[in-house]
Write an enzyme that holds these catalytic residues in place. Structure first.
Site, short mmCIF file in Angstrom:
data_model
loop_
_atom_site.label_atom_id
_atom_site.label_comp_id
_atom_site.label_asym_id
_atom_site.label_seq_id
_atom_site.Cartn_x
_atom_site.Cartn_y
_atom_site.Cartn_z
CB ALA A 1 1.34 -0.03 4.31
CG MET B 1 -5.24 -6.52 6.81
SD MET B 1 -6.25 -5.30 6.40
CE MET B 1 -7.05 -4.55 8.13
CB SER B 2 -0.89 -8.17 2.03
OG SER B 2 0.23 -7.36 2.70
CG HIS C 1 -6.63 2.28 3.10
ND1 HIS C 1 -5.93 1.38 3.82
CD2 HIS C 1 -6.89 2.44 1.76
CE1 HIS C 1 -5.59 0.70 2.11
NE2 HIS C 1 -5.64 1.75 1.78
CG HIS D 1 -4.76 -7.20 -0.76
ND1 HIS D 1 -5.07 -6.29 -0.90
CD2 HIS D 1 -4.39 -6.73 0.52
CE1 HIS D 1 -4.01 -5.62 -1.28
NE2 HIS D 1 -3.41 -6.19 0.32
CG HIS E 1 -2.17 -2.07 -3.57
ND1 HIS E 1 -1.76 -3.32 -3.76
CD2 HIS E 1 -2.76 -1.98 -2.51
CE1 HIS E 1 -1.73 -3.05 -1.92
NE2 HIS E 1 -2.30 -2.25 -1.42
CE1 TYR F 1 -8.33 -5.35 1.06
CE2 TYR F 1 -6.76 -6.59 2.45
CZ TYR F 1 -7.15 -5.05 1.62
OH TYR F 1 -6.49 -4.00 1.04
CD GLU F 2 -7.68 -7.03 -3.61
OE1 GLU F 2 -8.67 -6.28 -4.14
OE2 GLU F 2 -7.01 -7.11 -3.02
CB SER G 1 -0.61 -0.12 1.59
OG SER G 1 -1.77 -0.59 1.29
CG ASN H 1 -1.28 2.05 11.26
OD1 ASN H 1 -1.05 1.06 10.72
ND2 ASN H 1 -2.04 1.47 12.68
#
Length: 289
Positions: free
Chosen positions: A116, A219-220, A257, A86, A64, A88-89, A33, A243
């Site tokens: 990230a 998440m990746s 995000h 991902h 992306h 989550y997609e 990201s 973060n």
């Protein structure tokens, strides 16, 4: 269905790419990201939108771009994913990791992963770079593994080892290169834990992940690394700490995000420069010696 792709699908995509470019990459880089700017450093760049590549999934996340870029980075032949896929997609893991097997069939021998991530380690600051030493495949605890289903021996063994997933030699070279760059902040090193997303972690979840020994959360990355090691690729990678996770119930802060992308933008140039310099440290393929 555990894998909707056949060996021929991977092969056809690789052959399509080889017939549409003269580039023959040794290194594949997956840009996380807000880190797609690394492609701007490529010379003799040739760009393909994911939509024009047979069998390729589509990237749907802000930050992306959804492009595959071939070229040279610091003299090394590369292919870069400007945008990854991902869970989550809505993509199954065999689709998330599709490009990695294609890269293997293109002749790639090294995969560099970037992402990230949220900092779980209290010593980490926003903008720090963490060299990934190990990972925790949290979705794997519930059976979500990209290698699930029938194994194709043409890619690798049924039970690949993951104790050395992140190449030790390249990690040592990264640490020494960072020192030579003379950066004020030290290069962090730690364990990345993958969660499925897209919701950010609760305070309780962050506390559990920290107790598990994780230093950064995202998440990746982990599915691609597992498939790359299954194919015998050399792997190393970095998390850009965008973060600090929220560990206090009294905190009024919220993860979002947009904040991740903004922090990534500020620190991304440093990581891009670092990855570019490291290209010269990757051993040349045997056939070139």
């Amino acid at each position: 269905m555990e894998n909707g792709y056949t060996y021929e699908d991977y092969k056809n995509t690789a052959e399509w790419l080889l017939s549409h470019t003269k580039h023959r990459p040794q290194v594949a880089i997956i840009c996380g990201s807000g880190l797609g700017g690394l492609t701007d450093k490529l010379t003799q760049a040739q760009i393909f939108d994911y939509g024009e590549i047979p069998n390729f999934p589509r990237s749907t996340v802000p930050g992306h771009a959804g492009r595959l870029v071939f070229g040279f980075l610091n003299g090394r032949a590369c292919v870069m994913m400007q945008g990854r896929f991902h869970m989550y997609e809505g993509y199954p893991l065999w689709k998330v990791t599709f490009p990695v097997r294609v890269f293997h069939l293109l002749g790639v021998d090294t995969l560099v992963v970037t992402n990230a991530a949220g900092g779980l380690n209290p010593k980490f600051e926003v903008g720090d770079i963490m060299l990934i030493r190990d990972h925790i495949n949290l979705p794997g605890f519930s059976g979500q593994n990209p290698l699930r289903g029938p194994n194709d021996e043409r890619f690798g063994d049924r039970f690949p080892a993951m104790s050395d997933a992140y190449d030790r030699t390249m990690r040592q070279r990264a640490l020494s290169t960072w020192k030579q760059m003379g950066e004020q902040r030290e290069l962090q090193e730690g364990t990345y834990v993958m969660v499925a997303g897209p919701s950010f972690e609760t305070v309780a979840e962050c506390r559990v992940l920290q107790k598990l020994g994780a230093d950064a959360v995202g998440m990746s990355t982990v599915p691609e690394v597992i498939v790359a090691r299954h194919c015998g690729l050399r792997v190393f990678g970095f998390s850009l700490i965008t973060n600090k996770v929220i560990m206090d119930y009294e905190s009024l802060e919220k993860a979002n995000h947009e904040e991740v992308l903004a922090a990534g933008k500020q620190a991304a140039q440093k990581l891009e420069q670092f990855v570019s310099i490291l290209m010269a440290s990757i051993p040349l393929p045997d056939k070139a010696s």
